[in-house]
Design an enzyme around this catalytic site. Structure first.
Site, short mmCIF file in Angstrom:
data_model
loop_
_atom_site.label_atom_id
_atom_site.label_comp_id
_atom_site.label_asym_id
_atom_site.label_seq_id
_atom_site.Cartn_x
_atom_site.Cartn_y
_atom_site.Cartn_z
N SER A 100 120.58 89.88 42.60
CA SER A 100 121.07 88.54 42.35
C SER A 100 119.94 87.51 42.43
CB SER A 100 122.20 88.22 43.34
OG SER A 100 122.96 87.12 42.92
N ASP A 124 129.68 90.72 34.63
CA ASP A 124 129.29 90.12 35.91
C ASP A 124 129.51 88.62 35.84
OD1 ASP A 124 128.03 89.30 38.25
OD2 ASP A 124 126.10 90.20 37.77
N HIS A 162 129.27 92.77 40.77
CA HIS A 162 127.94 92.20 40.98
C HIS A 162 127.19 93.09 41.95
CE1 HIS A 162 125.06 88.92 41.11
NE2 HIS A 162 125.15 88.83 42.41
#
Length: 537
Positions: A204, A424, A453
Site C-alpha cells: 500500500s 482493489d 488489498h
C-alpha cells in the site's frame, strides 16, 4: 491513506537537488546497531534495535531522532542480505511485520534473509512519536455528510483544530515528517546494517515509499516488491478522490453479496433493496447512535474494512441483519469495536498519516474546492466520500507548506515485482499499471477479479509462488511483452461463505487480534493487515 481527489495544488518545492542525488562514493559515518531479544509469543525469534538518524537529512550533524527496528535474522548458510518490510500507512507501525513476513514466506526463502521491520519517523516506538490531538476520533462524531452549512462548519472546525494542535505541539518537526525524509531514513538503516544494497517489500503506502527510495538510491536496491500499488499521479488529493469511487464500488459488491445470501441475512435478494436498507440504517443512526457510540460516521468506519478485505463481509452482514431485522444494535457496536475503534496507537498513526500526507504534496487551501469536489463525488459515490474528506481535511489548514512530489520514473533498477488486484479499492488498479510503466523492467502480477488489498501472503498460492520465486532467485514473470498490462495473472480466492457470526470477546469472527499489534501488518487466516484499515493506507 484514508482519502480523495480533485485539483491538486502544489504549495511548495523540494530543495534543489534533493531528489537527484544518489549515494556518494564515500559513506558518511556509519551508525551502529545493537540487537537484543524482544521475543513475543507469536514471534519468539524477534530481535529489536534502534538507530539514530538526522531529523533534517540536509544537516546530518544536527538534531537527531530515533527509529525503532526489529529483525528476524537469517539462518541459512548463505545470506541474501536484509529485506526491509513496510505494512503501509503512512503512520503504520512495522516492527511486528518482520515476524509476520518471516513466518509467512516459505521457510527456505525466509531463512536466506535478515527480515527487518521498522517504525518510521514519528511512529510507534520511534522517538519522538506524534500524537497531535488524543481522542480526535472519540465516538460519536458528527455525521460525515453535512446536512447544512452549520453541520459542515462543525466538521471543518474539528479538522482545523487538529491541524492547529499538530502545529502547536510539534512545530518545526512537521517539516521533516514526509516520504522523502523517510526514504532517506531507509538508507541510514541500510548503512547501519552494513549492507551495500537492500531488498524491500512494501504494501500500500509502503509501495510509494519504496518507489521514492528507489528513485533516490537506485543503486542500493537489490530486489523490490510492491503489493497494492499507490498511483504516483495525484499524490495525494486526487488519489483520495479515486478511492472514493473505488470504495463505493466495493461497498456495492458487498451489498450484492448480501443480496445473494438473502436466505441467511434476510435483507432482500435485490442489491438495490439491500443498499436502500443500509442507507436507511445509516439515517436512523444519525438520531440514535447504536450503543451511544455508533453514529453514521462510525458506521462508515465499521464497514470500510469490508472494502479492504472480503473476509470481513460475514460479520458485517450479520451485524447489519441483526440491526435491521432483530432491532439488536449489539453486534453492530461489537463490529465497530473490533474493526474501527480508535486507541492511542491509532491516534499516533493518524497524526503521522496527516503529517506525511499534508507535507508530501499540495492540497487545496480554499475549502470551496473541497466542498465542490466532495459534493460532486458524493452524488455518484456516497458510501465514504465525505468521511474521507474529513479524514484528510486537516491538510487544508496544515501549519507547514507542502513539498512537490518526486517523479518516480526509474530506468536504473534491477527487475521489480508488482502485485495488484483489479478491484482493489484502497489502491485502484490504475496505480499498479502506472508504476509498472514507470519502472523499466518491472513485472506486474494481477489478481484478476480480486477486490482485496495487500494480496500476497494472504492465502493465494499463485501469488505467493511468484513472490517466493522472486525473493529466492530474482526471477520475474515476463508475459506482458506484447502490450498487455499483466506479466502474469492469478485467480482470486473464492468469496467468503455466509455466516451470521456475532462478536466473541469484543472481536467479530475473522478479526485479527490477541497479541497482534493492530498497526503492524500481523495477520492470521488471510486477514488484511490492520495497519491498512483506513482509506489510502
Amino acid at each position: 491513506m484514508q482519502r480523495r481527489a480533485g485539483a491538486l495544488i502544489a504549495a511548495g518545492a523540494l530543495v534543489a537537488g534533493a531528489i537527484a542525488a544518489g549515494p556518494s562514493a564515500a559513506e558518511p559515518r556509519t551508525p551502529s546497531l545493537t540487537w537484543k531479544g524482544c521475543a513475543t509469543k507469536q514471534y519468539p525469534k524477534l530481535q529489536c534495535a534502534s538507530v539514530r538518524v538526522p531529523l533534517d537529512h540536509d544537516e546530518p550533524g544536527g538534531e537527531g531522532i530515533t527509529l525503532a527496528l526489529s529483525r528476524i535474522a537469517h539462518t541459512a548458510k548463505t545470506s541474501q542480505g536484509p529485506l526491509l518490510v513496510n505494512p503501509g500507512g503512512p503512520g503504520g507501525s512495522g516492527r511486528s511485520m518482520a515476524g509476520f513476513v518471516a513466518a509467512s514466506l516459505p521457510a527456505k526463502v525466509a531463512a536466506q534473509y535478515d527480515i527487518v521491520g521498522f517504525d518510521p519517523r514519528g511512529v510507534g516506538a520511534s522517538r519522538p512519536a506524534l500524537d497531535c490531538r488524543p481522542g480526535h476520533f472519540a465516538p460519536p462524531r458528527p455525521d460525515s455528510v453535512p446536512a447544512d452549512q452549520r453541520a459542515e462548519r462543525e466538521n471543518l472546525a474539528r479538522a482545523a483544530s487538529f491541524a492547529r494542535a499538530c502545529g502547536d505541539k510539534y512545530g518545526p518537526l512537521l517539516r521533516h515528517i514526509d516520504t522523502v525524509s523517510t526514504a532517506k531514513d531507509l538508507d541510514v538503516i541500510r548503512q547501519a546494517l552494513g549492507a551495500p544494497r537492500i531488498s524491500y517489500f512494501g504494501y500500500s503506502y509502503g509501495t510509494y515509499l519504496g518507489t521514492v527510495y528507489a528513485k533516490l538510491f537506485p543503486h542500493r536496491v537489490r530486489r523490490l516488491v510492491l503489493d497494492s500499488v499507490v498511483n504516483p499521479h495525484g499524490v495525494w488529493y486526487d488519489v483520495n478522490i479515486a478511492q472514493d469511487f473505488a470504495f463505493d464500488a466495493r461497498h456495492k459488491a458487498f451489498l450484492a453479496w448480501v443480496a445473494k445470501h438473502h436466505d441467511v441475512y434476510r435483507l432482500g435478494s435485490d442489491p438495490a433493496r439491500v443498499e436502500a436498507r443500509w442507507y436507511a440504517m445509516r439515517a436512523e443512526l444519525r438520531t440514535r447512535p447504536a450503543g451511544k457510540r455508533v453514529g453514521p460516521a462510525e458506521l462508515e468506519d465499521t464497514f470500510l474494512p469490508g472494502g479492504y478485505y472480503n473476509g470481513f463481509w460475514p460479520v458485517l452482514a450479520g451485524a447489519f441483519s441483526a440491526y435491521v431485522n432483530d432491532k439488536d444494535p449489539a453486534p453492530l457496536v461489537s463490529a465497530h469495536q473490533g474493526l474501527a475503534a480508535h486507541d492511542a496507537s491509532d491516534d499516533n498513526g493518524y497524526s503521522v498519516y496527516a503529517a506525511v500526507q499534508c507535507r508530501d504534496a499540495g492540497w487545496p487551501r480554499d475549502w470551496g474546492v473541497w466542498h465542490r469536489d466532495s459534493w460532486d463525488v458524493h452524488v455518484k459515490a456516497p458510501f465514504s466520500t465525505w468521511n474521507n474528506a474529513w479524514y484528510n481535511a486537516p491538510c487544508a489548514f496544515w501549519p507547514v507548506e507542502s513539498l512537490t512530489p518526486p517523479d518516480v520514473t526509474n530506468d536504473d533498477l534491477p527487475p521489480v515485482l508488482l502485485f495488484q488486484a483489479t478491484d482493489d479499492a484502497a489502491t485502484p488498479f490504475e496505480g499498479g499499471v502506472a508504476v509498472h510503466h514507470r519502472l523499466r523492467g518491472s513485472s506486474l502480477v494481477v489478481e484478476r477479479g480480486g477486490g482485496n488489498h495487500a494480496i500476497t501472503l494472504a492465502g493465494n498460492a499463485c501469488l505467493d509462488r511468484h513472490l517466493a520465486r522472486y525473493l529466492e532467485t530474482g526471477e520475474v514473470p515476463r508475459g506482458g511483452r506484447n502490450g498487455g498490462a499483466a506479466d502474469a495473472e492469478c485467480a482470486p480466492a473464492p468469496e467468503p461463505e455466509p455466516s451470521a457470526g456475532r462478536a466473541a470477546g469484543g472481536k467479530p469472527a475473522g478479526v485479527t487480534g490477541g497479541g497482534t499489534d493492530p498497526a503492524t501488518g500481523g495477520r492470521t487466516g488471510g486477514a488484511v493487515p490492520q495497519g491498512l484499515l483506513g482509506h489510502v493506507r
